[in-house]
Scaffold this motif. Structure first.
Motif, PDB file in Angstrom:
ATOM      1  N   ARG A 174     -10.074   4.078   4.822  1.00 15.02           N
ATOM      2  CA  ARG A 174      -9.572   4.283   3.457  1.00 15.02           C
ATOM      3  C   ARG A 174      -9.496   2.971   2.675  1.00 15.02           C
ATOM      4  NH1 ARG A 174      -5.017   8.453   5.595  1.00 15.02           N
ATOM      5  NH2 ARG A 174      -6.241  10.362   5.320  1.00 15.02           N
ATOM      6  N   LEU A 175      -9.105   1.895   3.329  1.00 15.29           N
ATOM      7  CA  LEU A 175      -9.023   0.597   2.660  1.00 15.29           C
ATOM      8  C   LEU A 175     -10.394   0.171   2.146  1.00 15.29           C
ATOM      9  CD1 LEU A 175      -7.377  -1.980   1.952  1.00 15.29           C
ATOM     10  CD2 LEU A 175      -8.064  -2.856   4.196  1.00 15.29           C
ATOM     11  N   VAL A 176     -11.396   0.281   2.992  1.00 13.45           N
ATOM     12  CA  VAL A 176     -12.759  -0.087   2.589  1.00 13.45           C
ATOM     13  C   VAL A 176     -13.254   0.853   1.492  1.00 13.45           C
ATOM     14  CG1 VAL A 176     -15.154  -0.294   3.377  1.00 13.45           C
ATOM     15  CG2 VAL A 176     -13.292  -1.150   4.810  1.00 13.45           C
ATOM     16  N   ALA A 177     -12.949   2.143   1.611  1.00 11.90           N
ATOM     17  CA  ALA A 177     -13.386   3.120   0.601  1.00 11.90           C
ATOM     18  C   ALA A 177     -12.801   2.796  -0.770  1.00 11.90           C
ATOM     19  CB  ALA A 177     -12.989   4.531   1.026  1.00 11.90           C
ATOM     20  N   ARG A 178     -11.517   2.421  -0.801  1.00 13.95           N
ATOM     21  CA  ARG A 178     -10.893   2.043  -2.087  1.00 13.95           C
ATOM     22  C   ARG A 178     -11.602   0.847  -2.700  1.00 13.95           C
ATOM     23  NH1 ARG A 178      -5.906   3.699   0.180  1.00 13.95           N
ATOM     24  NH2 ARG A 178      -5.596   1.657   1.118  1.00 13.95           N
ATOM     25  N   GLN A 179     -11.959  -0.122  -1.861  1.00 12.19           N
ATOM     26  CA  GLN A 179     -12.671  -1.306  -2.349  1.00 12.19           C
ATOM     27  C   GLN A 179     -14.043  -0.926  -2.900  1.00 12.19           C
ATOM     28  OE1 GLN A 179     -12.671  -3.740   1.166  1.00 12.19           O
ATOM     29  NE2 GLN A 179     -10.559  -4.453   0.841  1.00 12.19           N
ATOM     30  N   GLN A 180     -14.624   0.140  -2.373  1.00 14.64           N
ATOM     31  CA  GLN A 180     -15.946   0.598  -2.807  1.00 14.64           C
ATOM     32  C   GLN A 180     -15.855   1.595  -3.962  1.00 14.64           C
ATOM     33  OE1 GLN A 180     -19.202   0.376  -0.804  1.00 14.64           O
ATOM     34  NE2 GLN A 180     -18.313  -1.453   0.084  1.00 14.64           N
ATOM     35  N   GLY A 181     -14.642   1.994  -4.329  1.00 11.46           N
ATOM     36  CA  GLY A 181     -14.459   2.948  -5.418  1.00 11.46           C
ATOM     37  C   GLY A 181     -14.743   4.387  -5.034  1.00 11.46           C
ATOM     38  N   LEU A 182     -14.632   4.712  -3.753  1.00 14.43           N
ATOM     39  CA  LEU A 182     -14.896   6.072  -3.279  1.00 14.43           C
ATOM     40  C   LEU A 182     -13.608   6.873  -3.212  1.00 14.43           C
ATOM     41  CD1 LEU A 182     -17.313   5.192  -0.344  1.00 14.43           C
ATOM     42  CD2 LEU A 182     -17.927   5.978  -2.632  1.00 14.43           C
ATOM     43  N   LYS A 183     -13.717   8.185  -3.418  1.00 14.80           N
ATOM     44  CA  LYS A 183     -12.567   9.089  -3.335  1.00 14.80           C
ATOM     45  C   LYS A 183     -12.647   9.882  -2.042  1.00 14.80           C
ATOM     46  CE  LYS A 183     -11.781   9.691  -8.227  1.00 14.80           C
ATOM     47  NZ  LYS A 183     -10.451   9.215  -8.445  1.00 14.80           N
ATOM     48  N   GLU A 184     -11.473  10.090  -1.437  1.00 15.28           N
ATOM     49  CA  GLU A 184     -11.426  10.882  -0.212  1.00 15.28           C
ATOM     50  C   GLU A 184     -11.266  12.353  -0.554  1.00 15.28           C
ATOM     51  OE1 GLU A 184      -9.099  11.251   4.056  1.00 15.28           O
ATOM     52  OE2 GLU A 184      -8.361   9.847   2.554  1.00 15.28           O
TER      53      GLU A 184
END
Length: 172
Positions: free
Chosen positions: A125-135
């Motif tokens: 989730r941390l990396v996804a937030r940095q990439q601008g991705l939504k879960e």
């Protein structure tokens, strides 16, 4: 290979996790075959391994937890002929601390191990937030939530119908 997968793989460097590419994304899992970590896992008596299956889409992703029983043979991890797998969202926490005579002949902690199944999800989730991705929630979790919500409504509706029929004198 995706930028998201590569960023998660970079974040796992120096940790007991590794990233494995799959057809629809990647898995983050405990690196049980890495010589750097297997002694700790063996001493801690690790019996379950966790894997976080990540399915990638254009601007979103899902995480599905998987727990797999692990069998140890002679200090080397191996998967037995029977395997138990659980999937969905798994909450697991364990801690083990054992004091004994160490390899150096002193009484000291020989095992100091803790595990929280959130660690893998949090890393992703941390990396996804940095990439601008939504879960997004995986389908299995959406179906489970729907079932949990619908079940009480179904039984409440059934009770109301029975009450109405009883008041109307149609049913005892």
């Amino acid at each position: 290979m995706s930028a998201f997968r590569d960023a998660v793989a970079a974040a796992t460097q120096g940790t007991p996790y590794c990233v494995v590419t799959t057809q629809k994304g990647f898995d983050v899992q405990l690196d049980i075959v890495n010589a750097q970590w297997w002694d700790l896992y063996n001493r801690a008596g690790l019996r379950k391994s966790f894997r976080w299956r990540v399915t990638e889409r254009k601007s979103s992703f899902t995480i599905t937890d998987r727990q797999i029983n692990v069998a140890w043979r002679g200090g080397v991890p191996g998967f037995g002929a029977t395997m138990e797998v659980q999937g969905g969202r798994i909450f697991s926490f364990s801690r083990q601390k054992i004091w004994a005579i160490s390899d150096h002949g002193r009484v000291q902690p020989v095992v100091d191990y803790r595990f929280n199944s959130r660690e893998g999800r949090d890393l992703i989730r941390l990396v996804a937030r940095q990439q601008g991705l939504k879960e997004r929630q995986p389908l299995i979790l959406q179906l489970t939530a729907a079932f949990i919500l619908v079940t009480p409504i179904f039984f409440a509706g059934y009770g109301i119908i029975r009450l109405f029929l009883w008041i109307a004198g149609i049913q005892n």
